[in-house]
Scaffold this motif. Sequence first.
Motif, PDB file in Angstrom:
ATOM      1  N   GLY A 190       0.767  -1.237   0.000  1.00 54.08           N
ATOM      2  CA  GLY A 190       0.000   0.000   0.000  1.00 54.08           C
ATOM      3  C   GLY A 190       0.795   1.282   0.000  1.00 54.08           C
ATOM      4  N   LEU A 191       2.110   1.204  -0.118  1.00 46.83           N
ATOM      5  CA  LEU A 191       2.893   2.436  -0.163  1.00 46.83           C
ATOM      6  C   LEU A 191       2.715   3.126  -1.517  1.00 46.83           C
ATOM      7  N   VAL A 192       2.886   4.431  -1.515  1.00 48.50           N
ATOM      8  CA  VAL A 192       2.682   5.225  -2.723  1.00 48.50           C
ATOM      9  C   VAL A 192       3.969   5.968  -3.065  1.00 48.50           C
ATOM     10  N   ASP A 193       3.975   6.594  -4.235  1.00 46.77           N
ATOM     11  CA  ASP A 193       5.144   7.369  -4.700  1.00 46.77           C
ATOM     12  C   ASP A 193       6.413   6.520  -4.656  1.00 46.77           C
ATOM     13  N   VAL A 194       6.286   5.252  -5.045  1.00 47.42           N
ATOM     14  CA  VAL A 194       7.426   4.326  -4.972  1.00 47.42           C
ATOM     15  C   VAL A 194       8.409   4.628  -6.104  1.00 47.42           C
ATOM     16  N   GLU A 195       9.667   4.828  -5.736  1.00 43.81           N
ATOM     17  CA  GLU A 195      10.728   5.076  -6.700  1.00 43.81           C
ATOM     18  C   GLU A 195      11.926   4.195  -6.354  1.00 43.81           C
ATOM     19  N   ALA A 196      12.728   3.871  -7.375  1.00 42.47           N
ATOM     20  CA  ALA A 196      13.919   3.051  -7.149  1.00 42.47           C
ATOM     21  C   ALA A 196      15.054   3.542  -8.040  1.00 42.47           C
ATOM     22  N   GLU A 197      16.272   3.342  -7.554  1.00 43.89           N
ATOM     23  CA  GLU A 197      17.457   3.673  -8.338  1.00 43.89           C
ATOM     24  C   GLU A 197      18.538   2.648  -8.057  1.00 43.89           C
ATOM     25  N   VAL A 198      19.461   2.520  -9.010  1.00 46.29           N
ATOM     26  CA  VAL A 198      20.571   1.572  -8.874  1.00 46.29           C
ATOM     27  C   VAL A 198      21.868   2.356  -8.714  1.00 46.29           C
ATOM     28  N   HIS A 199      22.651   1.962  -7.725  1.00 43.41           N
ATOM     29  CA  HIS A 199      23.937   2.620  -7.458  1.00 43.41           C
ATOM     30  C   HIS A 199      25.053   1.590  -7.553  1.00 43.41           C
ATOM     31  N   ASN A 200      26.156   1.961  -8.177  1.00 49.01           N
ATOM     32  CA  ASN A 200      27.334   1.102  -8.238  1.00 49.01           C
ATOM     33  C   ASN A 200      28.555   1.978  -8.472  1.00 49.01           C
ATOM     34  N   ARG A 201      29.726   1.449  -8.139  1.00 53.04           N
ATOM     35  CA  ARG A 201      30.970   2.150  -8.437  1.00 53.04           C
ATOM     36  C   ARG A 201      32.110   1.152  -8.524  1.00 53.04           C
ATOM     37  N   LEU A 202      33.185   1.597  -9.099  1.00 52.78           N
ATOM     38  CA  LEU A 202      34.363   0.767  -9.318  1.00 52.78           C
ATOM     39  C   LEU A 202      35.357   0.958  -8.183  1.00 52.78           C
ATOM     40  N   TRP A 203      36.003  -0.143  -7.789  1.00 56.40           N
ATOM     41  CA  TRP A 203      36.983  -0.098  -6.708  1.00 56.40           C
ATOM     42  C   TRP A 203      38.295  -0.712  -7.176  1.00 56.40           C
ATOM     43  N   SER A 204      39.397  -0.144  -6.728  1.00 61.11           N
ATOM     44  CA  SER A 204      40.723  -0.717  -6.958  1.00 61.11           C
ATOM     45  C   SER A 204      41.138  -1.549  -5.753  1.00 61.11           C
ATOM     46  N   GLY A 205      42.033  -2.505  -5.980  1.00 63.81           N
ATOM     47  CA  GLY A 205      42.560  -3.287  -4.879  1.00 63.81           C
ATOM     48  C   GLY A 205      43.149  -2.399  -3.805  1.00 63.81           C
ATOM     49  N   GLY A 206      42.867  -2.718  -2.558  1.00 60.43           N
ATOM     50  CA  GLY A 206      43.313  -1.911  -1.428  1.00 60.43           C
ATOM     51  C   GLY A 206      42.281  -0.920  -0.963  1.00 60.43           C
ATOM     52  N   GLU A 207      41.228  -0.675  -1.782  1.00 62.62           N
ATOM     53  CA  GLU A 207      40.138   0.206  -1.377  1.00 62.62           C
ATOM     54  C   GLU A 207      39.029  -0.598  -0.727  1.00 62.62           C
ATOM     55  N   ALA A 208      38.120   0.109  -0.053  1.00 67.71           N
ATOM     56  CA  ALA A 208      37.113  -0.553   0.787  1.00 67.71           C
ATOM     57  C   ALA A 208      36.288  -1.588   0.040  1.00 67.71           C
ATOM     58  N   GLY A 209      35.896  -1.277  -1.212  1.00 66.39           N
ATOM     59  CA  GLY A 209      35.052  -2.200  -1.957  1.00 66.39           C
ATOM     60  C   GLY A 209      35.714  -3.521  -2.242  1.00 66.39           C
ATOM     61  N   CYS A 210      37.040  -3.537  -2.359  1.00 64.32           N
ATOM     62  CA  CYS A 210      37.783  -4.787  -2.527  1.00 64.32           C
ATOM     63  C   CYS A 210      38.114  -5.423  -1.175  1.00 64.32           C
ATOM     64  N   LEU A 211      38.483  -4.589  -0.213  1.00 63.45           N
ATOM     65  CA  LEU A 211      38.859  -5.122   1.097  1.00 63.45           C
ATOM     66  C   LEU A 211      37.701  -5.836   1.784  1.00 63.45           C
ATOM     67  N   LEU A 212      36.462  -5.455   1.451  1.00 60.95           N
ATOM     68  CA  LEU A 212      35.314  -6.148   2.034  1.00 60.95           C
ATOM     69  C   LEU A 212      35.314  -7.621   1.652  1.00 60.95           C
ATOM     70  N   HIS A 213      35.659  -7.932   0.398  1.00 60.81           N
ATOM     71  CA  HIS A 213      35.676  -9.331  -0.028  1.00 60.81           C
ATOM     72  C   HIS A 213      36.736 -10.109   0.766  1.00 60.81           C
ATOM     73  N   ALA A 214      37.892  -9.498   0.959  1.00 67.80           N
ATOM     74  CA  ALA A 214      38.931 -10.154   1.747  1.00 67.80           C
ATOM     75  C   ALA A 214      38.463 -10.370   3.178  1.00 67.80           C
ATOM     76  N   SER A 215      37.796  -9.363   3.745  1.00 73.35           N
ATOM     77  CA  SER A 215      37.279  -9.476   5.109  1.00 73.35           C
ATOM     78  C   SER A 215      36.251 -10.598   5.213  1.00 73.35           C
ATOM     79  N   ASN A 216      35.315 -10.622   4.273  1.00 75.33           N
ATOM     80  CA  ASN A 216      34.305 -11.681   4.300  1.00 75.33           C
ATOM     81  C   ASN A 216      34.927 -13.063   4.138  1.00 75.33           C
ATOM     82  N   SER A 217      35.989 -13.148   3.340  1.00 75.06           N
ATOM     83  CA  SER A 217      36.639 -14.445   3.140  1.00 75.06           C
ATOM     84  C   SER A 217      37.294 -14.949   4.416  1.00 75.06           C
TER      85      SER A 217
END
Length: 271
Positions: free
Chosen positions: A198-225
């Motif tokens: 029953g919610l109204v005015d529903v909107e959605a967007e997609v967000h993504n960005r590129l990461w190099s090794g040593g940056e947070a987006g890559c280090l997360l995979h190492a952390s999870n591993s």
Amino acid sequence: MTNAPVAAVDGRYTFDNATSEAARQVRLLAEILDPHSTDVLARTGVESGWRCLDLGTGAGSVATWLAEQVSPAGRVVALDADPRHVPTHELIDVRTGDVTTIDLGEREYDLVHARLLLMHLADREQVLRRAAAALKPGGVLVISEWDCTRLDEMLLRGPAVLAEAFLAFQNALVGLAVDNGASANWAHRVPVAMRDVGLVDVEAEVHNRLWSGGEAGCLLHASNSRQMEAALLARGMSSPQLETLRDGMNDPHALTWSYPMVTTVGRRAED
């Protein structure tokens, strides 16, 4: 890969906030995702005096940002199964509880936020319904989830041995989550689910960005591993593959996309 622990079939948690790796994990998640989350939340019009609920609060970074926006008259409730990483703040009420069973109230909040939470819950649609019911008339629900269906497109640059280890890791990690009740494609269904409650005015967007090794987006995979090493080995990964992954995620020549994040915003209709 999540802001909140992933509920396992036997009732334990796949990601455990009590582990030595968990503090690094939630910090990296905040570094990766907070700029997007706070940008979306700012556009909802959050302001002084609002009462907000942050579900699966993780490091508490979004709850802290919300507290600054609602100051001095508002309040933020930060709910997590294990909120040990949430910093103390005079405007944040930290609550420990299972979002699938705890009473979220009705017509209590101007804003409810959940990031990387519902995708891990088998009864995600029921939790969404309860979150919507917790909104005041005119209140806003913001849900952000990762799309984990395009794993073979994430690594943009790296040697073949890293590409093999990276994809094996992603398939194993997402497979573990799915076995525990997660949905890899729930992100795409959230807009319809919001409309269905029953919610109204529903909107959605997609967000993504590129990461190099040593940056947070890559280090997360190492952390999870590291946090998931035993389960990943049991699922068929090898120790050399995990070492290759970790080395690659620290190599500045490697390039990876994040999982695409789908953020959906809906509003409860005025009475």
